[in-house]
Motif scaffolding. Structure first.
Motif, PDB file in Angstrom:
ATOM      1  N   ASP A 144       0.866  -1.183   0.000  1.00 15.21           N
ATOM      2  CA  ASP A 144       0.000   0.000   0.000  1.00 15.21           C
ATOM      3  C   ASP A 144       0.901   1.232   0.000  1.00 15.21           C
ATOM      4  O   ASP A 144       1.632   1.465   0.959  1.00 15.21           O
ATOM      5  CB  ASP A 144      -0.868  -0.067   1.270  1.00 15.21           C
ATOM      6  N   ALA A 159      -0.974   6.706  -2.472  1.00 16.57           N
ATOM      7  CA  ALA A 159      -2.262   7.091  -1.884  1.00 16.57           C
ATOM      8  C   ALA A 159      -2.525   8.596  -1.769  1.00 16.57           C
ATOM      9  O   ALA A 159      -2.799   9.101  -0.678  1.00 16.57           O
ATOM     10  CB  ALA A 159      -2.417   6.429  -0.507  1.00 16.57           C
ATOM     11  N   ASN A 188      -4.777  12.135  -2.530  1.00 16.60           N
ATOM     12  CA  ASN A 188      -6.219  12.387  -2.455  1.00 16.60           C
ATOM     13  C   ASN A 188      -6.743  12.986  -3.746  1.00 16.60           C
ATOM     14  O   ASN A 188      -6.045  13.745  -4.418  1.00 16.60           O
ATOM     15  CB  ASN A 188      -6.521  13.299  -1.271  1.00 16.60           C
ATOM     16  N   HIS A 234      -4.157   3.306  -2.464  1.00 15.39           N
ATOM     17  CA  HIS A 234      -5.349   3.560  -1.644  1.00 15.39           C
ATOM     18  C   HIS A 234      -5.685   5.051  -1.686  1.00 15.39           C
ATOM     19  O   HIS A 234      -5.507   5.780  -0.703  1.00 15.39           O
ATOM     20  CB  HIS A 234      -5.022   3.100  -0.208  1.00 15.39           C
ATOM     21  N   GLY A 286      -7.503   8.672  -1.771  1.00 16.36           N
ATOM     22  CA  GLY A 286      -8.608   9.265  -1.005  1.00 16.36           C
ATOM     23  C   GLY A 286      -9.685   9.721  -1.972  1.00 16.36           C
ATOM     24  O   GLY A 286      -9.679  10.864  -2.421  1.00 16.36           O
ATOM     25  N   GLU A 344     -10.357   4.348  -1.400  1.00  9.26           N
ATOM     26  CA  GLU A 344     -11.247   4.144  -0.250  1.00  9.26           C
ATOM     27  C   GLU A 344     -12.648   3.735  -0.688  1.00  9.26           C
ATOM     28  O   GLU A 344     -13.305   2.923  -0.020  1.00  9.26           O
ATOM     29  CB  GLU A 344     -11.349   5.455   0.554  1.00  9.26           C
ATOM     30  N   TYR A 377     -12.624   6.707   8.405  1.00  5.77           N
ATOM     31  CA  TYR A 377     -11.359   6.253   7.815  1.00  5.77           C
ATOM     32  C   TYR A 377     -10.958   4.901   8.433  1.00  5.77           C
ATOM     33  O   TYR A 377     -10.499   4.001   7.732  1.00  5.77           O
ATOM     34  CB  TYR A 377     -10.312   7.339   8.109  1.00  5.77           C
ATOM     35  N   ASP A 405     -10.338   1.165   6.755  1.00  4.66           N
ATOM     36  CA  ASP A 405      -9.090   0.406   6.849  1.00  4.66           C
ATOM     37  C   ASP A 405      -9.298  -0.989   7.433  1.00  4.66           C
ATOM     38  O   ASP A 405      -8.518  -1.898   7.150  1.00  4.66           O
ATOM     39  CB  ASP A 405      -8.014   1.200   7.603  1.00  4.66           C
ATOM     40  N   TYR A 440       2.261  -1.438   4.566  1.00  2.60           N
ATOM     41  CA  TYR A 440       1.665  -0.114   4.390  1.00  2.60           C
ATOM     42  C   TYR A 440       2.759   0.942   4.528  1.00  2.60           C
ATOM     43  O   TYR A 440       3.403   1.025   5.573  1.00  2.60           O
ATOM     44  CB  TYR A 440       0.630   0.154   5.481  1.00  2.60           C
ATOM     45  N   ILE A 482       2.998   4.481   5.072  1.00  2.00           N
ATOM     46  CA  ILE A 482       2.197   5.645   5.456  1.00  2.00           C
ATOM     47  C   ILE A 482       2.956   6.437   6.513  1.00  2.00           C
ATOM     48  O   ILE A 482       3.643   5.865   7.350  1.00  2.00           O
ATOM     49  CB  ILE A 482       0.827   5.215   6.031  1.00  2.00           C
ATOM     50  N   GLN A 506       0.094   8.500  11.209  1.00  2.00           N
ATOM     51  CA  GLN A 506      -1.096   7.644  11.129  1.00  2.00           C
ATOM     52  C   GLN A 506      -0.900   6.316  11.859  1.00  2.00           C
ATOM     53  O   GLN A 506      -1.704   5.400  11.712  1.00  2.00           O
ATOM     54  CB  GLN A 506      -1.468   7.395   9.657  1.00  2.00           C
TER      55      GLN A 506
HETATM   56  N1  ARG Z   1      -4.915   8.990   1.500  1.00  2.00           N
HETATM   57  C1  ARG Z   1      -4.305   8.890   2.800  1.00  2.00           C
HETATM   58  C2  ARG Z   1      -3.622  10.212   3.128  1.00  2.00           C
HETATM   59  O1  ARG Z   1      -3.369  11.011   2.251  1.00  2.00           O
HETATM   60  C3  ARG Z   1      -3.298   7.762   2.894  1.00  2.00           C
HETATM   61  C4  ARG Z   1      -3.873   6.401   2.756  1.00  2.00           C
HETATM   62  C5  ARG Z   1      -2.934   5.328   3.210  1.00  2.00           C
HETATM   63  N2  ARG Z   1      -3.459   3.998   3.121  1.00  2.00           N
HETATM   64  C6  ARG Z   1      -4.341   3.435   3.963  1.00  2.00           C
HETATM   65  N3  ARG Z   1      -4.682   2.181   3.761  1.00  2.00           N
HETATM   66  N4  ARG Z   1      -4.869   4.114   4.940  1.00  2.00           N
HETATM   67  O2  ARG Z   1      -3.334  10.464   4.285  1.00  2.00           O
END
Ligand code: ARG
Length: 581
Positions: A122, A125, A127, A162, A164, A262, A317, A321, A339, A341, A345
């Motif tokens: 992952d 990602a 948005n 993934h 947004g 998402e 959110y 997940d 992941y 990220i 988070q």
């Molecule tokens: N779109 C989210 C962001 O910009 C990150 C997503 C990461 N992946 C996940 N499975 N939550 O913060």
């Protein structure tokens, strides 16, 4: 090599335990060090001295027992006991030379392949209806290298972008897209996504009729209304078309087919909430549906409540997940999920996964791993921003990288054509930016510094690219084709042996990236390899009079193995190599 000996010694300790020489509950921390003087051997261990006391034995006798129980290995030519009980290992240079020869002919430079798994990675990602900003580069390049390393090792990789692409903001965005289409029917392109988003927000805040329409569209979109769905899809497509330009430019291996945003999990959410309630994990609390987790405490020291459905029926959110992890295991058949990220988070993920595990959606045998990373900072140690404090668009950063790389190359005279030059500039610019990120231990913040990354010296992409190009020019000068070299490798000089030892560690470096999700391990390796190569090249002439043919062939083979590892290694990093520069 250290790793090889380490491994042999661990096996030996196990052997000694089963032979009753060492107590079975003895903790043995094996350490292997390089010998200071070549005459004493290549590597040494103090294992016997360390274990003698707890085992109630004389160190030299224990050292002899260790040697006796060493598994057979053609890597070691000789073992000696020294001083109070050190064990010194002498490598078999024929074995080492043979390994290098095998690397030259093997397509993957003899990398050790693990048991193949299905791994979901992952990453990236971004948005929807937002332009990619500099901070997106971290997840995008770190995840991409993990995916490439896993694939290189024969795993099946499922890239999951993934994005947004869901949330209440889509009502406003659809209403604005519609307004734009009505006002200038032909101009539907969202060239400037940032402006698009801000203007949509302004309409929403200032125009009541617009806001009313926007709220209505949210409800309709969630209800599957065809018009809203089409408009939504348009926003997603337009955004991802623009992001794809960045991906291609950065040589990031994401495409349209990796998009798993998402929104994909919407249909699963009501079912998940119902199931968590049925399992007694979720309860109603002040109108919302909440899972209380003992593992996390709120500020009063009580079990923390994680909302999975709001009182207005909206999902969160976290809910997404949970569904996402379940889907990756159940439907995609993942053996492991990584992941990439940002570290902020972490708590979110831990909560989502604690619930996922409790509900039994993903068994403990399938790891869900958060490969967290810190922030990209400016030279002032603050988040990297424009001069006026705004967010730096990724596209602007990449443009600047190309301008700076062009200036850097301007100072070097070369006989390249304009087209070749453009290609070199691009490869160096993108390589430098990516490598600056990849080469740092991802867990901490890092300082983004143009001068440091765009240099032919130090731990940079241009330095590695240059090392590769230099080897190609050696081949051109020698009028040989690296692919068709014959002859044997002989390791007479120390610099040759050091280079050979480093070469065979390539396998560990790539495996390290895949196991730990840490690209810097490969960067450090390639940097050290290039350093060893430069030393070798200075100490061991190739295209000079007086070098006999067998030695010349051997050295060219060392060059070929180095070039191969650099090309494959940079390939795993998604960085281009250049034949000339
Ligand atoms: N779109 C989210 C962001 O910009 C990150 C997503 C990461 N992946 C996940 N499975 N939550 O913060």
């Amino acid at each position: 090599m250290k790793e090889h000996i380490h491994h042999l010694l661990e096996q030996t300790v196990a052997n000694l335990k089963s032979a009753g020489v060492l107590p079975t509950d003895l903790e043995a921390r094996v350490q292997v060090d390089r010998c200071k003087e070549k005459a004493h051997g290549d590597l040494a261990t103090n294992l016997a001295m360390l274990l003698a006391k707890p085992a109630g034995k004389n160190p030299r006798e224990l050292a002899a027992a260790i040697i006796e129980h060493l598994p057979a290995s053609d890597l070691i030519a000789k073992v000696e006991i020294a001083g109070p009980g050190f064990i010194n290992f002498f490598f078999d240079t024929h074995w080492l030379a043979g390994q290098v020869e095998a690397m030259v002919t093997s397509v993957n430079a003899n990398v050790k392949l693990p048991t193949p798994q299905s791994v979901v990675v992952d990453y990236s990602a971004p948005n929807v209806a937002k332009e990619m900003a500099v901070h997106h580069i971290r997840s995008t390049v770190l995840g991409d290298v993990a995916a490439r390393a896993l694939e290189f090792l024969g795993h099946k990789v499922i890239r999951a972008n993934h994005i947004g692409d869901w949330g209440t903001q889509f009502g406003m965005l659809i209403a604005y897209l519609e307004k734009m289409a009505n006002e200038h029917a032909s101009d539907m392109a969202l060239k400037d996504l940032e402006a698009f988003y801000t203007q949509a927000k302004r309409c929403y805040d200032e125009d009541d009729a617009f806001a009313e329409r926007a709220r209505n569209y949210v409800v309709k979109l969630q209800g599957g209304d065809e018009y809203c769905r089409t408009m939504w899809k348009k926003l997603v497509d337009l955004t991802m078309e623009q992001n794809q330009i960045n991906y291609d430019r950065l040589n990031v291996s994401l495409t349209n087919k990796d998009i798993m945003g998402e929104s994909m999990y919407n249909d699963m959410l009501p079912q998940i909430v119902a199931d968590l309630k049925a399992k007694g994990l979720a309860v109603e609390s002040e109108g919302a549906t909440v899972v209380f987790l003992d593992e996390f405490k709120n500020k009063d020291g009580e079990a923390m409540g994680v909302i999975i459905q709001k009182s207005d029926g909206g999902f969160l959110y976290t809910t997404t997940d949970i569904a996402c992890a379940k889907y990756r295991y159940e439907t995609l058949g993942a053996d492991r999920v990584m992941y990439f990220i940002d570290s902020r988070q972490h708590q979110h993920l831990m909560q989502a996964w604690t619930i996922t595990r409790k509900a039994g959606y993903v068994p403990e045998s399938v790891p869900l791993e958060h490969h967290a990373f810190g922030m990209m900072l400016g030279k002032d140690g603050r988040p990297y921003k424009t001069r006026t404090g705004g967010t730096v668009k990724l596209v602007d950063l990449l443009n600047e990288a190309e301008e700076r790389a062009a200036a850097l190359l301007e100072s070097r005279n070369s006989d390249l054509s304009a087209a070749e030059k453009a290609n070199v500039v691009h490869a160096i610019a993108m390589g430098a930016v990516k490598y600056a990120d990849l080469s740092k231990n991802r867990t901490t913040d890092y300082i983004f510094d143009w001068d440091m990354m765009l240099s032919f010296e130090g731990n940079t992409a241009p330095y590695l690219q240059y090392a590769y190009t230099r080897i190609q020019s050696i081949f051109r000068k020698a009028s040989v084709d690296a692919e068709t070299l014959t002859g044997k490798v002989t390791l007479n000089e120390e610099a040759e042996e050091t280079l050979a030892q480093k070469l065979i560690q390539f396998s560990d470096a790539v495996n390290g990236v895949a196991d730990k999700g840490m690209p810097h391990l490969l960067c450090t390796y390639l940097y050290e390899l290039s350093g060893n190569f430069m030393t070798f090249y200075e100490a061991c002439p190739i295209n000079k009079d007086g070098v006999d043919e067998a030695t010349r062939q051997s050295r060219l083979l060392l060059c070929a193995a180095t070039a191969k590892v650099l090309k494959l290694g940079l390939g795993v990093l998604g960085i281009h190599t250049l034949e000339r520069m």
